[in-house]
Enzyme design. Structure first.
Site, mmCIF file in Angstrom:
data_model
loop_
_atom_site.group_PDB
_atom_site.id
_atom_site.type_symbol
_atom_site.label_atom_id
_atom_site.label_comp_id
_atom_site.label_asym_id
_atom_site.label_seq_id
_atom_site.Cartn_x
_atom_site.Cartn_y
_atom_site.Cartn_z
ATOM 1 N N ASN A 71 0.803 -1.155 -0.021
ATOM 2 C CA ASN A 71 0.011 -0.065 -0.123
ATOM 3 C C ASN A 71 0.864 1.281 -0.034
ATOM 4 O O ASN A 71 1.518 1.587 0.735
ATOM 5 C CB ASN A 71 -0.893 0.040 1.049
ATOM 6 C CG ASN A 71 -1.779 0.868 1.457
ATOM 7 O OD1 ASN A 71 -1.817 2.119 0.568
ATOM 8 N ND2 ASN A 71 -2.721 1.147 2.434
ATOM 9 N N ARG A 82 -2.558 -1.968 -3.390
ATOM 10 C CA ARG A 82 -3.897 -1.164 -3.274
ATOM 11 C C ARG A 82 -3.880 0.077 -4.177
ATOM 12 O O ARG A 82 -2.678 0.768 -4.225
ATOM 13 C CB ARG A 82 -3.921 -0.813 -1.749
ATOM 14 C CG ARG A 82 -5.150 -0.031 -1.768
ATOM 15 C CD ARG A 82 -5.062 0.713 -0.155
ATOM 16 N NE ARG A 82 -6.182 1.472 -0.103
ATOM 17 C CZ ARG A 82 -6.380 2.558 0.773
ATOM 18 N NH1 ARG A 82 -5.205 3.065 1.307
ATOM 19 N NH2 ARG A 82 -7.395 3.404 0.662
ATOM 20 N N HIS A 96 -13.041 2.880 0.086
ATOM 21 C CA HIS A 96 -13.303 2.092 1.147
ATOM 22 C C HIS A 96 -13.833 0.591 0.601
ATOM 23 O O HIS A 96 -14.299 -0.080 1.522
ATOM 24 C CB HIS A 96 -13.853 2.463 2.307
ATOM 25 C CG HIS A 96 -13.193 3.607 3.040
ATOM 26 N ND1 HIS A 96 -13.964 4.541 3.661
ATOM 27 C CD2 HIS A 96 -11.914 3.857 3.344
ATOM 28 C CE1 HIS A 96 -13.175 5.387 4.260
ATOM 29 N NE2 HIS A 96 -12.053 5.211 4.152
ATOM 30 N N ARG A 154 -12.081 15.933 7.718
ATOM 31 C CA ARG A 154 -12.983 16.388 6.435
ATOM 32 C C ARG A 154 -14.449 16.773 6.856
ATOM 33 O O ARG A 154 -15.066 16.100 7.832
ATOM 34 C CB ARG A 154 -12.736 15.162 5.622
ATOM 35 C CG ARG A 154 -11.581 14.941 4.813
ATOM 36 C CD ARG A 154 -11.593 13.683 4.055
ATOM 37 N NE ARG A 154 -10.542 12.655 4.450
ATOM 38 C CZ ARG A 154 -10.549 11.361 3.989
ATOM 39 N NH1 ARG A 154 -11.263 11.100 3.131
ATOM 40 N NH2 ARG A 154 -9.336 10.720 4.494
ATOM 41 N N GLU A 190 -8.425 -5.202 4.920
ATOM 42 C CA GLU A 190 -8.042 -4.876 3.656
ATOM 43 C C GLU A 190 -7.062 -5.579 3.038
ATOM 44 O O GLU A 190 -7.093 -6.074 1.812
ATOM 45 C CB GLU A 190 -8.101 -3.328 3.382
ATOM 46 C CG GLU A 190 -9.400 -2.746 3.824
ATOM 47 C CD GLU A 190 -9.011 -1.134 4.030
ATOM 48 O OE1 GLU A 190 -9.531 -0.467 3.107
ATOM 49 O OE2 GLU A 190 -8.635 -0.774 5.318
#
Ligand code: ADP
Length: 400
Positions: A7, A91, A180, A241, A385
């Protein structure tokens, strides 16, 4: 088969090495501060002590070489030779409309990922650097790419289109993509397993709430709608955010505060959310600790955060005309019993009833936190993941 999962971010590279025979993690680690002086490498072999090194790692190519050196190191390693690595899975954040599933890396695939740089300028270029670095350091080893967006490619048009001029979709592919996806996909399968019913028969809302946060409505095992949009800014309130707000705030604020586009973008991505409202932190642990001390701004941030989660769950229950289970995952979802309680206790009308004792148990296992009588099941499912990337990579490569 030994599979390496990578990743790559702009200045970091995380990795996990799997033995796919039993899906065991042999080692994991990360290289941080790539391109800066004093990069930090943390290597955690499963059955050996952790290693931490500070050195100069100027690019992803050197970072990958460092990872391979550590994985095959006489003292810290877990492999005899790098030839034991039979596949590498990456990823990749944005697969646009081109990638509806994971795929083996070919020259055409690399070209397509490059075309998507525009849509994910911060995320896709480092992933490509990771792919090229593996090509250089492990020549001939097959590579696969697993996209955050791919799972959401099943969304119908009414979910993924924005009500703005269609020419923007045609020219620039402006639409909802969602993120996601690997996590929503993984936890939905695990939840169905725990519930003991086929995933296809369930209406699920999965809440991946970590630093970034998104909710997904999963109908017949497929993503039907999701809260993140063209970028990971839309939807839920997050650590830093804003999530949903009136788009007119952008030009209005630019005008009133004399801000540039990049300043307003930085405000919404990096200086909003929990951080902005609490004035304290983007970390839910600090928010809930401060709340206990009576901090009013922390309480307001918490209330806004959980209120918005409830609204999304309600909206998705309506979107699917029903709901069978709610699944919590990622840093906040897996760990914060107070967030889960504030959310579920506010939507009992849907038929969800929390079992407070079950909710307070800390465990790494997927489990129910609703009462036995609860019509809507509520679960905590730790996400993984990397394992899903390893599985996809293995399945794509084993037949080659
Ligand atoms: P990322 O989105 O970066 O992958 P994670 O899924 O690891 O992030 O989630 C990180 C967030 O999880 C932290 O910012 C923190 O707010 C939250 N978190 C972790 N542990 C706890 C905890 N025990 N209680 C509340 N929140 C937690």
């Amino acid at each position: 088969m030994i599979v390496l999962v990578m990743n790559a971010g702009s200045s970091s590279l995380k990795y996990q090495l799997y033995n796919m025979k039993n899906e065991a993690v042999l080692a994991q680690g990360r290289v941080e501060r790539i391109g800066m002086d004093s990069s930090i490498v943390t290597h955690e072999p499963t059955d050996k002590p952790e290693v931490r090194q500070v050195s100069e790692i100027l690019d992803h190519n050197t970072a990958v070489r460092k990872v391979i050196d550590l994985l095959t190191h006489a003292e810290h390693g877990v492999l005899k030779a790098m030839t034991e690595i039979k596949a590498v899975g990456h990823r990749v954040v944005h697969g646009g409309e081109s990638f509806k599933q994971s795929t083996v890396v070919t020259p055409e695939v690399k070209l397509e990922i490059r075309k998507l740089f525009d849509l994910a300028p911060l995320h896709n270029p480092p992933a490509m650097m990771g792919i090229l670095a593996v090509e250089a350091n492990l020549p001939g080893v097959p590579q696969a790419v697993v996209f955050d967006t791919a799972f959401h490619q099943s969304m119908p048009q009414e979910s993924f289109l924005y009500p703005i001029p269609m020419v923007l979709y045609r020219r620039h592919k402006i639409r909802r993509y969602g993120f996601h996806g690997t996590s929503h996909d993984y936890v939905s399968h695990k939840a169905a397993e725990v519930i003991g019913q086929p995933l296809k028969s369930l209406k699920l809302v999965t809440c991946h709430i970590g630093n970034g946060a998104s909710c997904t409505a999963i109908l017949e095992g497929k993503s039907f709608d999701t809260s993140m949009g063209l970028t990971p800014l839309e939807g839920l309130m997050m650590g830093t955010r804003s999530g949903d707000m009136d788009p007119a705030i952008v030009p209005f604020t630019m005008n009133k505060e004399d801000l540039t586009l990049s300043e307003v973008s930085s405000m919404l991505n990096k200086h909003s959310g929990l951080q902005a409202i609490s004035g304290l932190s983007s970390d839910m642990r600090e928010i809930t600790d401060a709340m206990k001390e009576g901090d009013k701004n922390a309480k307001l941030a918490f209330d806004m955060y959980t209120y918005r989660l409830r609204k999304y769950i309600g909206a998705y229950a309506a979107a699917m005309n029903g709901i069978d289970a709610i699944v919590f995952t990622a840093g906040v979802g897996e760990n914060s019993s107070v967030v889960r309680k504030a959310v579920v206790d506010g939507i009992t009308f849907l038929g969800a009833e929390l079992d407070d004792a079950r909710n307070d148990v800390r465990s790494k296992e997927a489990r129910f936190i609703s009462t036995d009588a609860s019509r809507v099941k509520v679960l905590v499912v730790p996400t993984n993941e990397e394992l899903l990337i390893a599985r996809d990579t293995y399945n794509l490569v084993k037949t080659k």
